[in-house]
Design an enzyme around this catalytic site. Structure first.
Site, mmCIF file in Angstrom:
data_model
loop_
_atom_site.group_PDB
_atom_site.id
_atom_site.type_symbol
_atom_site.label_atom_id
_atom_site.label_comp_id
_atom_site.label_asym_id
_atom_site.label_seq_id
_atom_site.Cartn_x
_atom_site.Cartn_y
_atom_site.Cartn_z
ATOM 1 N N ASP A 1 3.420 9.523 -1.734
ATOM 2 C CA ASP A 1 2.251 8.832 -1.192
ATOM 3 C C ASP A 1 1.929 7.638 -2.073
ATOM 4 O OD1 ASP A 1 0.428 8.719 0.868
ATOM 5 O OD2 ASP A 1 -0.454 10.672 0.447
ATOM 6 N N HIS B 1 0.808 -1.220 0.000
ATOM 7 C CA HIS B 1 0.000 0.000 0.000
ATOM 8 C C HIS B 1 0.840 1.270 0.000
ATOM 9 C CE1 HIS B 1 -3.924 -2.022 0.734
ATOM 10 N NE2 HIS B 1 -3.147 -2.947 1.243
#
Length: 747
Positions: free
Chosen positions: A375, A168
């Protein structure tokens, strides 16, 4: 999602629950995170399970038993960690090595060996617990960087189980990842999975580059060959539960709360930002850009508010504590310098909000500002979009957040540029309503379609396809029963031909092509096979015939050089194929020299009727890049001269189109009329041989599990030596009885 065979086990660092102590009692509640929502449709069905840390260290056995029993009814299996394990595995290695490295901040990394050992221990602890709850028919889905070693650990115990791994957070460039002392172990750990997925294409390429440049693995169409398995690397950007956020945004109570927020700020323009406290979120540049907006566009003083929500995270760690102190200081300075009794420029909260309050804030906000300097995805941007179906809004999104690759209708900025953030704010504040509608409508459609449930379905569909393909591959792999069937056909036959490729098949590759001479062990095996009066070995190679003569002159083998240009029968002389021209070589060699001269380690091997451009000694990646450039440069020369281009293992070869191993092998078959043919090779040139040889009595074997017309495959060159020795030398000493059923076995 279609039902899987067996059960599904989801494995993550944390379980999708919260446990709090209230009045000396433990209170367990469900998590509201996006992953918990998306995977809720899986783990709470049938006998599926979710394994992870419950987020608390029990005080005693009674608390441990209470947690285990309570979670069991929810299909959740807790793994209990000690304070020391949490400090070493999670806070230490995961967040002081993997987090900063994955977010391109190697200067923040702390390579503590004790923490690495703790990370290994806890991953093994997860593996042992998974082992207790799974079988080979189950599917395991492992989530995120805290469990990089787990796929391989499970694979060691359950060879055929389906394993997926999703990361992730970003995967960094291989040169950054290389700085981790234990990078090899981490990569091999992940490669225990069958399907490895990331949010963005860049992340997948960085991972593949690391496997190539660090482990030396070869890539083919985004998959890797690992211990006989094909491992796939895919891009599956995670979505959100669109319907949940969208429906909440339309509730009367949420609408009312949204109006309260706007009225509280006197209907000023509201810029919202929501982040966890972390250096990767770009909070300080955001504050600086907002101050610059007020300085350079004084017309917005008193007309705009930056509503900044920062969720507490690791603020006891010095690095994070310093970040929080700096945020507090800068916010205070700006509010003191620009604010007044009626207006506070930055409204700053260091807390977390329930989802209902968050949705009301999204609905009220005119702008959502995301300035992450790195991110994996950033779901805040998607949550904001899901809440804007009935209200206007503009998304400003960092181009270094994974979400930027999908949300192309957002205003995208470089988060390191104060000027770009400031100008984007100015653009968003003055954007016409019609443009806002157009941009937001496109983003809503995308977030609605590619939601969390779609993400789950894509992943499991692909994993199921992979296991089916692996099953087919396994059926082609040479196994003991396959060897027995080949031996039986061999013993039934009277006249046998062995077509044996050389480089990569009989002998391993050597960086110096002139040093890959036969070993004594190879000579011994081939001599024993050739010793039978019914057997005839054919060494069929792309090597120059002079080399084959040097190595096999005193053997009774048939020798084929340069893919069929030259041929020699035992006790005969070398003969070349007639009517071949090499006038083309000058123009092709000129192009090859051009790319050899600018690629360190590349060189040209010249044969009488072919040219080979080798890049085995070049830097990984660069050689492949230059090889593709070379191919593109020769694209129009090849057909013009009637040539054929072959891509081998780190070699590009150009030869006459009328010459190939298939035609050479077929001419030998027609001359000798064998009733048993054994053909084995490792690259594209051998495919011609597999195609041309008669199907009814040929055992064709590819070295490496690559796409091939061969009936079977072995994993590598070492298995070739074992196979030849095992079947045709050792097992041949024992006669066997053959039945019709066995005679027809897979051949």
């Amino acid at each position: 999602m279609k039902k899987q065979a067996g059960k599904i086990l989801i494995i993550s660092n944390r379980l999708p629950i919260k446990i709090e102590r209230q009045d000396e009692k433990l209170v367990i509640s469900a998590s509201e995170g996006g992953l918990a929502t998306g995977l809720g449709s899986i783990y709470n069905k049938d006998n599926n399970l979710w394994i992870g840390w419950p987020g608390i260290v029990p005080k005693d056995q009674a608390e441990k038993d209470f947690i285990t029993e309570t979670l069991s009814s929810l299909n959740l299996i807790p793994i209990f960690l000690t304070e020391e394990e949490i400090a070493g595995y999670y806070e230490g290695f995961s967040n002081e090595v993997l987090w900063p490295i994955s977010h391109y901040s190697p200067t923040y990394a702390n390579y503590n060996t004790d923490n690495w050992h703790c990370y290994q221990t806890v991953n093994q602890k997860f593996a042992d617990l998974v082992q207790l709850h799974c079988s080979n028919e189950d599917t395991v889905w492992i989530h995120d960087y805290q469990l990089m070693l787990l796929p391989h650990m499970i694979r060691q115990k359950k060879e055929n189980i389906a394993i997926g791994y999703f990361q992730h957070i970003p995967f960094p460039p291989d040169e950054v990842f290389r700085s981790i002392p234990w990078r090899d172990e981490l990569l091999r750990g992940i490669l225990g999975a069958d399907l490895i997925a990331f949010h963005t294409f860049n992340d997948t390429q960085h991972f593949l580059d690391a496997c190539t440049h660090i482990l030396g693995l070869s890539i083919f169409n985004n998959n890797l060959q690992v211990s006989g398995r094909t491992v796939y690397v895919e891009v599956y950007p995670i979505g959100i539960d669109f319907e949940k956020f969208n429906a909440l945004s339309k509730k009367k109570a949420i609408k009312a709360r949204s109006r309260e927020i706007r009225e509280h700020f006197s209907n000023r323009k509201i810029i919202v930002s929501v982040d966890r406290l972390d250096y990767s979120k770009g909070i300080l540049p955001r504050i600086a850009a907002f101050e610059d907006l007020l300085l350079r566009h004084p017309e917005w003083k008193g007309q705009v508010v930056l509503y900044m929500l920062v969720v507490p995270s690791r603020d006891t760690v010095d690095q994070y504590k310093r970040l929080k102190d700096e945020i507090d200081r800068k916010v205070g300075n700006i509010n003191a310098a620009y604010g007044n009794n009626d207006w506070t420029p930055i409204v700053y909260f260091y807390t977390s909000y329930p989802v209902e309050e968050l949705v009301a804030l999204y609905r009220a906000a005119d702008i959502c500002l995301v300035t992450s300097v790195r991110d994996g995805m950033n779901l805040v941007s998607k949550e904001y979009i899901a809440c804007k179906e009935q209200t206007d809004g503009v998304l400003i999104l960092s181009e270094l957040a994974g979400a930027s690759k999908e949300l192309i209708d957002a205003i995208q900025i470089n988060p390191h540029s104060i000027d770009q953030i400031r100008d984007a704010l100015s653009q968003a504040l003055t954007m016409p309503k019609e443009e806002q509608h157009e941009r937001m409508a496109a983003s809503i459609a995308l977030v609605k379609k590619f939601n969390i449930h779609h993400w789950v379905d894509l992943f499991f569909t692909k994993l199921k396809e992979i296991k089916m393909q692996q099953g087919k591959d396994f059926a082609r792999r040479i196994r003991p029963e396959t060897q027995d069937a080949i031996l039986k056909l061999y013993q039934l036959s009277k006249k046998r031909l062995f077509f044996l490729d050389y480089d990569g098949t009989l002998i391993g590759f050597n960086n110096d092509v002139n040093k890959a001479a036969p070993t004594n062990e190879l000579y011994d095996t081939l001599d024993k096979i050739q010793a039978s009066p019914n057997n005839q070995i054919v060494i069929i190679s792309g090597r120059p015939h002079q080399i084959l003569e040097k190595w096999f002159a005193n053997k009774n083998y048939i020798l084929v050089g340069e893919h069929g240009v030259w041929k020699k029968y035992p006790d005969g002389a070398w003969k070349s194929k007639s009517d071949l021209s090499n006038t083309w070589k000058a123009s092709i060699k000129k192009v090859m020299h051009k790319y050899a001269n600018k690629t360190a380690g590349a060189f040209i091997e010249e044969k009488e009727y072919s040219l080979a451009w080798h890049y085995r000694k070049t830097q990984e990646g660069l050689g492949q890049f230059r090889a593709q450039e070379l191919i593109d440069s020769m694209r129009y020369l090849i057909p013009h001269h009637g040539l054929q281009l072959l891509r081998g293992d780190k070699v590009i070869e150009v030869k006459n189109r009328d010459v190939n191993k298939g035609k050479a092998a077929l001419s030998i078959v027609r001359r000798l009329q064998p009733d048993f043919i054994f053909a084995i090779g490792d690259d594209a040139t051998d495919e011609d041989m597999f195609i041309e040889l008669p199907k009814n009595n040929t055992i064709s074997i590819k070295v490496g599990n690559k796409k091939s017309v061969a009936k079977f495959y072995v994993e590598n060159q070492h298995e070739v030596a074992t196979l030849l020795q095992s079947i045709f030398v050792e097992k041949d000493k024992t006669n066997v009885t053959v039945t019709k059923k066995e005679h027809a076995y897979g051949i």
